[in-house]
Design an enzyme around this catalytic site. Structure first.
Site, PDB file in Angstrom:
ATOM      1  N   ASN A  10       9.217   3.469 -15.636  1.00 39.68           N
ATOM      2  CA  ASN A  10      10.405   4.188 -15.142  1.00 39.68           C
ATOM      3  C   ASN A  10      10.843   3.621 -13.792  1.00 39.68           C
ATOM      4  O   ASN A  10      12.036   3.438 -13.539  1.00 39.68           O
ATOM      5  CB  ASN A  10      10.097   5.688 -15.000  1.00 39.68           C
ATOM      6  N   LYS A  87      -0.846  12.496  -8.730  1.00 37.04           N
ATOM      7  CA  LYS A  87      -1.463  13.308  -7.674  1.00 37.04           C
ATOM      8  C   LYS A  87      -0.509  14.396  -7.217  1.00 37.04           C
ATOM      9  O   LYS A  87       0.705  14.208  -7.242  1.00 37.04           O
ATOM     10  CB  LYS A  87      -1.823  12.428  -6.460  1.00 37.04           C
ATOM     11  N   HIS A 105       9.642  14.241 -16.748  1.00 35.67           N
ATOM     12  CA  HIS A 105       8.561  14.791 -17.575  1.00 35.67           C
ATOM     13  C   HIS A 105       8.897  14.577 -19.050  1.00 35.67           C
ATOM     14  O   HIS A 105      10.036  14.806 -19.463  1.00 35.67           O
ATOM     15  CB  HIS A 105       8.374  16.280 -17.267  1.00 35.67           C
ATOM     16  N   ASP A 146       5.776  21.011 -12.565  1.00 37.76           N
ATOM     17  CA  ASP A 146       6.825  21.004 -13.603  1.00 37.76           C
ATOM     18  C   ASP A 146       7.693  22.255 -13.668  1.00 37.76           C
ATOM     19  O   ASP A 146       8.211  22.591 -14.742  1.00 37.76           O
ATOM     20  CB  ASP A 146       6.190  20.778 -14.993  1.00 37.76           C
ATOM     21  N   GLU A 175      13.539   8.781 -21.508  1.00 32.34           N
ATOM     22  CA  GLU A 175      13.273   8.968 -20.069  1.00 32.34           C
ATOM     23  C   GLU A 175      14.040   7.937 -19.242  1.00 32.34           C
ATOM     24  O   GLU A 175      14.655   8.276 -18.229  1.00 32.34           O
ATOM     25  CB  GLU A 175      11.780   8.819 -19.775  1.00 32.34           C
TER      26      GLU A 175
HETATM   27  C1  GRF Z   1       6.237   9.091 -18.172  1.00 30.76           C
HETATM   28  O1  GRF Z   1       6.061   9.530 -19.480  1.00 30.76           O
HETATM   29  C2  GRF Z   1       6.701  10.231 -17.299  1.00 30.76           C
HETATM   30  O2  GRF Z   1       7.440  11.181 -17.980  1.00 30.76           O
HETATM   31  C3  GRF Z   1       5.420  10.851 -16.847  1.00 30.76           C
HETATM   32  O3  GRF Z   1       4.536   9.775 -16.687  1.00 30.76           O
HETATM   33  C4  GRF Z   1       4.938   8.687 -17.524  1.00 30.76           C
HETATM   34  C5  GRF Z   1       5.068   7.498 -16.639  1.00 30.76           C
HETATM   35  O4  GRF Z   1       5.315   6.319 -17.351  1.00 30.76           O
HETATM   36  N1  GRF Z   1       5.601  11.665 -15.675  1.00 30.76           N
HETATM   37  P1  GRF Z   1       5.630   4.980 -16.566  1.00 30.76           P
HETATM   38  O5  GRF Z   1       4.485   4.778 -15.576  1.00 30.76           O
HETATM   39  O6  GRF Z   1       6.938   5.155 -15.871  1.00 30.76           O
HETATM   40  O7  GRF Z   1       5.656   3.915 -17.591  1.00 30.76           O
END
Ligand code: GRF
Length: 201
Positions: A10, A87, A105, A146, A175
C-alpha cells in the site's frame, strides 16, 4: 508520512501515485518497527527518510512514546498513513495528530475489526461466516483498534469457493484503489470531520 511493518505494498502504491502526479503530496518519512521489512528496504532504495521505532531498542513504553513524539514533531506531517503497521501508536501521539492519521483495513468495518483481525485471519473469518460480501475500509485512527470515523469503504462479492488467500489478494487490489482515492481527497483539502463523521466536499 507512512508507518509500515511488512511488505508495504500500500505504501509503494501511494508512493507511485505521487510520483505519477496523481496525488499532490510527498512522503517525508517512513517509520517501521521492523528492520527487515520490505517497506523499509523500499524507502531506503528510494531515498525516503526512514526511522525504526521498536520497543526492543527503547528502555520503556515512555521512551517509545518520546521517540514517536520527537520524530513526528521534527517532520510535523499533515497526514500519517498506517499501511500494515502492526504496533499500537501511543495514545498521546494519536491525540496530538487527531484527524490526521489514516488506516486501511481489509474488511467492511465495523465487521471483522479489532483485536485479532489482521492479515489472513480477517479473510478466514469472512469465509467461515459465509459472508456474501466483503471489502476494504479507510478510516481515521482513534484510540482503539479499527473504530475511528470511516472515510471510504468499498465492497466486493465473496464466492463460497474461494480460498482466504485468493480473497486476500482481491481485497488488497481494492485497498490500493480506495487508499489512493482517500489520500488524494485529503491532499486536495476536501475532507472534513464533523461530529466524528467524515464529510467529503
Ligand atoms: C493490508 O491488508 C492492510 O489492510 C492491513 O495490512 C495489510 C498491509 O499490506 N492493515 P501491505 O504491507 O500494504 O502489502
Amino acid at each position: 508520512m507512512v508507518f509500515a511493518s511488512g511488505t508495504g505494498t500500500n505504501f509503494i502504491n501511494i508512493y507511485n501515485k505521487i510520483k505519477d502526479g496523481d496525488i499532490n503530496g510527498e512522503i517525508v518519512l517512513l517509520i517501521s518497527n521492523n528492520k527487515f521489512s520490505n517497506a523499509l528496504k523500499f524507502a531506503k532504495n528510494n531515498n525516503i527518510d526512514c526511522q525504526i521505532i521498536n520497543i526492543k531498542n527503547c528502555s520503556s513504553e515512555k521512551e517509545v512514546c518520546r521517540k514517536y513524539k520527537t520524530t513526528l514533531d521534527k517532520y510535523y506531517p499533515d497526514l500519517i498513513l498506517l499501511a500494515g503497521f502492526m504496533k499500537k501508536i501511543p495514545i498521546p501521539v494519536i491525540r496530538k495528530y487527531k484527524n490526521k492519521i489514516l488506516n486501511i483495513h481489509p474488511s467492511l468495518l465495523p465487521k471483522y475489526g479489532g483485536k485479532g483481525y489482521y492479515g489472513i485471519n480477517v479473510h478466514i473469518a469472512v469465509l467461515e461466516s459465509n459472508e456474501k460480501e466483503t471489502g476494504a475500509t479507510v478510516h481515521f485512527v482513534d484510540e482503539h483498534y479499527d473504530t475511528g470515523p470511516i472515510f471510504l469503504q468499498e465492497k466486493i462479492a465473496v464466492s463460497s469457493s474461494e480460498t482466504p488467500e485468493i480473497l486476500a489478494k482481491r481485497v488488497l487490489e481494492l485497498e490500493y484503489l480506495i487508499y489512493y482515492k482517500a489520500v488524494r481527497l485529503f491532499c486536495e483539502g476536501r475532507v472534513l470531520i464533523k461530529n466524528n463523521t467524515v464529510e467529503i466536499k
